[in-house]
Design a protein around this motif. Structure first.
Motif, PDB file in Angstrom:
ATOM      1  N   LEU A 188      86.747 -62.188 -11.042  1.00 59.36           N
ATOM      2  CA  LEU A 188      85.567 -61.683 -10.347  1.00 59.36           C
ATOM      3  C   LEU A 188      85.900 -61.231  -8.931  1.00 59.36           C
ATOM      4  CD1 LEU A 188      82.945 -64.358 -11.471  1.00 59.36           C
ATOM      5  CD2 LEU A 188      83.110 -61.992 -12.254  1.00 59.36           C
ATOM      6  N   ALA A 189      86.834 -61.928  -8.286  1.00 59.69           N
ATOM      7  CA  ALA A 189      87.224 -61.562  -6.918  1.00 59.69           C
ATOM      8  C   ALA A 189      87.808 -60.152  -6.863  1.00 59.69           C
ATOM      9  CB  ALA A 189      88.235 -62.564  -6.385  1.00 59.69           C
ATOM     10  N   ARG A 190      88.402 -59.708  -7.972  1.00 56.19           N
ATOM     11  CA  ARG A 190      89.003 -58.370  -8.002  1.00 56.19           C
ATOM     12  C   ARG A 190      88.003 -57.279  -8.383  1.00 56.19           C
ATOM     13  NH1 ARG A 190      93.326 -61.503 -10.332  1.00 56.19           N
ATOM     14  NH2 ARG A 190      92.447 -61.156 -12.420  1.00 56.19           N
ATOM     15  N   THR A 191      86.861 -57.685  -8.960  1.00 56.74           N
ATOM     16  CA  THR A 191      85.944 -56.671  -9.495  1.00 56.74           C
ATOM     17  C   THR A 191      84.559 -56.632  -8.857  1.00 56.74           C
ATOM     18  OG1 THR A 191      85.262 -58.220 -11.247  1.00 56.74           O
ATOM     19  CG2 THR A 191      87.100 -56.733 -11.738  1.00 56.74           C
ATOM     20  N   VAL A 192      84.101 -57.745  -8.322  1.00 56.16           N
ATOM     21  CA  VAL A 192      82.742 -57.805  -7.757  1.00 56.16           C
ATOM     22  C   VAL A 192      82.751 -57.239  -6.337  1.00 56.16           C
ATOM     23  CG1 VAL A 192      80.870 -59.334  -7.044  1.00 56.16           C
ATOM     24  CG2 VAL A 192      82.105 -59.767  -9.182  1.00 56.16           C
ATOM     25  N   PRO A 193      81.830 -56.321  -6.008  1.00 55.24           N
ATOM     26  CA  PRO A 193      81.780 -55.737  -4.665  1.00 55.24           C
ATOM     27  C   PRO A 193      81.491 -56.788  -3.594  1.00 55.24           C
ATOM     28  CG  PRO A 193      80.455 -54.469  -6.214  1.00 55.24           C
ATOM     29  CD  PRO A 193      80.824 -55.734  -6.911  1.00 55.24           C
ATOM     30  N   ALA A 194      81.972 -56.542  -2.389  1.00 54.87           N
ATOM     31  CA  ALA A 194      81.787 -57.478  -1.280  1.00 54.87           C
ATOM     32  C   ALA A 194      80.315 -57.732  -1.002  1.00 54.87           C
ATOM     33  CB  ALA A 194      82.483 -56.951  -0.029  1.00 54.87           C
ATOM     34  N   ALA A 195      79.475 -56.694  -1.134  1.00 54.04           N
ATOM     35  CA  ALA A 195      78.045 -56.854  -0.865  1.00 54.04           C
ATOM     36  C   ALA A 195      77.402 -57.846  -1.824  1.00 54.04           C
ATOM     37  CB  ALA A 195      77.350 -55.497  -0.954  1.00 54.04           C
ATOM     38  N   ARG A 196      77.896 -57.884  -3.063  1.00 52.67           N
ATOM     39  CA  ARG A 196      77.339 -58.819  -4.036  1.00 52.67           C
ATOM     40  C   ARG A 196      77.711 -60.246  -3.681  1.00 52.67           C
ATOM     41  NH1 ARG A 196      74.594 -61.506  -6.147  1.00 52.67           N
ATOM     42  NH2 ARG A 196      74.022 -61.780  -8.322  1.00 52.67           N
ATOM     43  N   ALA A 198      78.204 -61.305  -0.670  1.00 53.10           N
ATOM     44  CA  ALA A 198      77.439 -61.646   0.530  1.00 53.10           C
ATOM     45  C   ALA A 198      76.041 -62.127   0.186  1.00 53.10           C
ATOM     46  CB  ALA A 198      77.358 -60.432   1.464  1.00 53.10           C
ATOM     47  N   GLU A 199      75.506 -61.692  -0.962  1.00 50.12           N
ATOM     48  CA  GLU A 199      74.174 -62.131  -1.378  1.00 50.12           C
ATOM     49  C   GLU A 199      74.132 -63.620  -1.715  1.00 50.12           C
ATOM     50  OE1 GLU A 199      73.086 -59.688  -4.656  1.00 50.12           O
ATOM     51  OE2 GLU A 199      73.014 -57.833  -3.477  1.00 50.12           O
ATOM     52  N   LEU A 203      73.038 -69.591  -0.802  1.00 44.49           N
ATOM     53  CA  LEU A 203      73.391 -70.734  -1.643  1.00 44.49           C
ATOM     54  C   LEU A 203      74.509 -71.558  -1.013  1.00 44.49           C
ATOM     55  CD1 LEU A 203      73.300 -69.099  -5.194  1.00 44.49           C
ATOM     56  CD2 LEU A 203      71.471 -70.268  -3.941  1.00 44.49           C
ATOM     57  N   SER A 204      75.460 -70.866  -0.406  1.00 44.65           N
ATOM     58  CA  SER A 204      76.522 -71.575   0.307  1.00 44.65           C
ATOM     59  C   SER A 204      75.949 -72.357   1.486  1.00 44.65           C
ATOM     60  CB  SER A 204      77.578 -70.583   0.787  1.00 44.65           C
ATOM     61  OG  SER A 204      78.551 -71.223   1.592  1.00 44.65           O
ATOM     62  N   LEU A 280      86.019 -64.324  -0.613  1.00 40.98           N
ATOM     63  CA  LEU A 280      85.561 -63.436  -1.675  1.00 40.98           C
ATOM     64  C   LEU A 280      84.959 -62.159  -1.097  1.00 40.98           C
ATOM     65  CD1 LEU A 280      83.964 -66.094  -4.048  1.00 40.98           C
ATOM     66  CD2 LEU A 280      85.956 -64.661  -4.565  1.00 40.98           C
ATOM     67  N   VAL A 281      84.188 -62.298  -0.031  1.00 42.29           N
ATOM     68  CA  VAL A 281      83.614 -61.123   0.629  1.00 42.29           C
ATOM     69  C   VAL A 281      84.722 -60.217   1.146  1.00 42.29           C
ATOM     70  CG1 VAL A 281      82.265 -60.328   2.610  1.00 42.29           C
ATOM     71  CG2 VAL A 281      81.446 -62.261   1.231  1.00 42.29           C
TER      72      VAL A 281
END
Length: 299
Positions: A188-196, A198-199, A203-204, A280-281
């Motif tokens: 997921l770290a390689r495929t999910v956009p940074a903006a996603r 950040a959303e 939760l963090s 991840l971001v």
């Protein structure tokens, strides 16, 4: 990673949910079991039929799960300590019958994680029902669910014993979680956009706030929510369900170990969430991998 109105951190409102100010769920010490209702000569609605009392029909609105007759009739509670009821100024909220079983299940799970349900101890449905202000039936149903999850085991004629487990089981659970979650998160770290990514900051941040309260039960829930949100990005519901089950089991207390982790431990664990999300971001894969392996190694 470890694992809040009218709605609690456990997805329901009602009795037995830990007070965020105190971080406790009070469950009575119960050295042995007995049948409080029968000893007092009082049959509570719904509980009488579940306990096999003649001439009584269940009125709880839901039929109790099928269990052996010896398991539902003989929960002797004559030697159990009396359970104090809440004072008038802190009276329990009104519980909707349709959701009472779910609320009791949430409360019992929280009590288990917080160490209020002691490994090896036996608890009876009638006494726990008195503590929560409900009949024994929804308590027994909730305990049957915990038995399916492996948290407790049925003790015929007495009630339910909290499972005893050691550090080896905890290490095995951490290893399995790492085998499942680390590869998925790296993909997921390689495929999910940074903006996603950040959303997921709210939760963090929620895990950080929960850790500052020092309540393990509250933190445990926020921790699982954070992990579920990350894994959900993979679009595999079976993966999320399996990982969440392993995560929940990893939060149960150890026999002979401390009932709860200290506030400092929870704060440190939550800080790892923040660091992981920032990596991840930034899509910094080496840092993501390092943080994940350290995190699961210390789980």
């Amino acid at each position: 990673m470890e694992q809040a109105g009218p709605r609690s951190a456990y997805g329901s409102t009602g009795v037995g949910i830990p007070d965020l100010r105190t971080g406790t769920v009070r469950v009575p010490a119960q050295p042995q079991a007995a049948d409080v209702d029968r000893e007092r000569g009082v049959a509570t609605p719904g509980a009488a039929a579940a306990l096999g009392a003649p001439g009584q029909a269940a009125t709880s609105g839901a039929e109790a799960p099928a269990v052996g007759a010896a398991e539902v009739r003989g929960e002797h509670t004559h030697s159990e300590a009396p359970v104090p009821r809440p004072r008038a100024e802190s009276a329990r909220p009104v519980v909707q019958r349709a959701s009472v079983r779910g609320q009791i299940l949430d409360a019992l799970r929280a009590a288990l994680v917080a160490g209020e349900l002691t490994p090896g101890a036996v608890y009876s449905a009638p006494v726990l029902g008195e503590r929560f202000g409900v009949s024994a039936t929804p308590v027994r149903e909730a305990m049957q669910q915990l038995a399916l999850e492996g948290a407790v085991e049925v003790v015929p004629n007495r009630g339910f014993r909290v499972v005893e487990r050691g550090t080896r089981e905890l290490a095995e659970l951490a290893e399995i979680r790492a085998l499942i979650e680390v590869p998925v998160m790296l993909r997921l770290a390689r495929t999910v956009p940074a903006a996603r990514w950040a959303e997921l900051r709210p939760l963090s941040d929620a895990t950080v706030r929960a850790a500052s309260l020092g309540c393990r039960a509250t933190y445990a829930e926020s921790d699982r929510v954070f992990h579920r949100a990350i894994l959900a990005l993979a679009g595999n519901s079976q993966l999320v369900r399996t990982a969440d089950d392993l995560h929940r089991r990893a939060q149960w207390p150890l026999v002979g170990g401390p009932a709860t982790r200290g506030r400092a431990d929870l704060v440190a664990d939550a800080a790892e969430h923040t660091a992981l999300l920032e990596a991840l971001v930034a899509q910094d894969l080496p840092v993501v991998q390092s943080l994940l392996r350290e995190h699961f190694a210390g789980a």
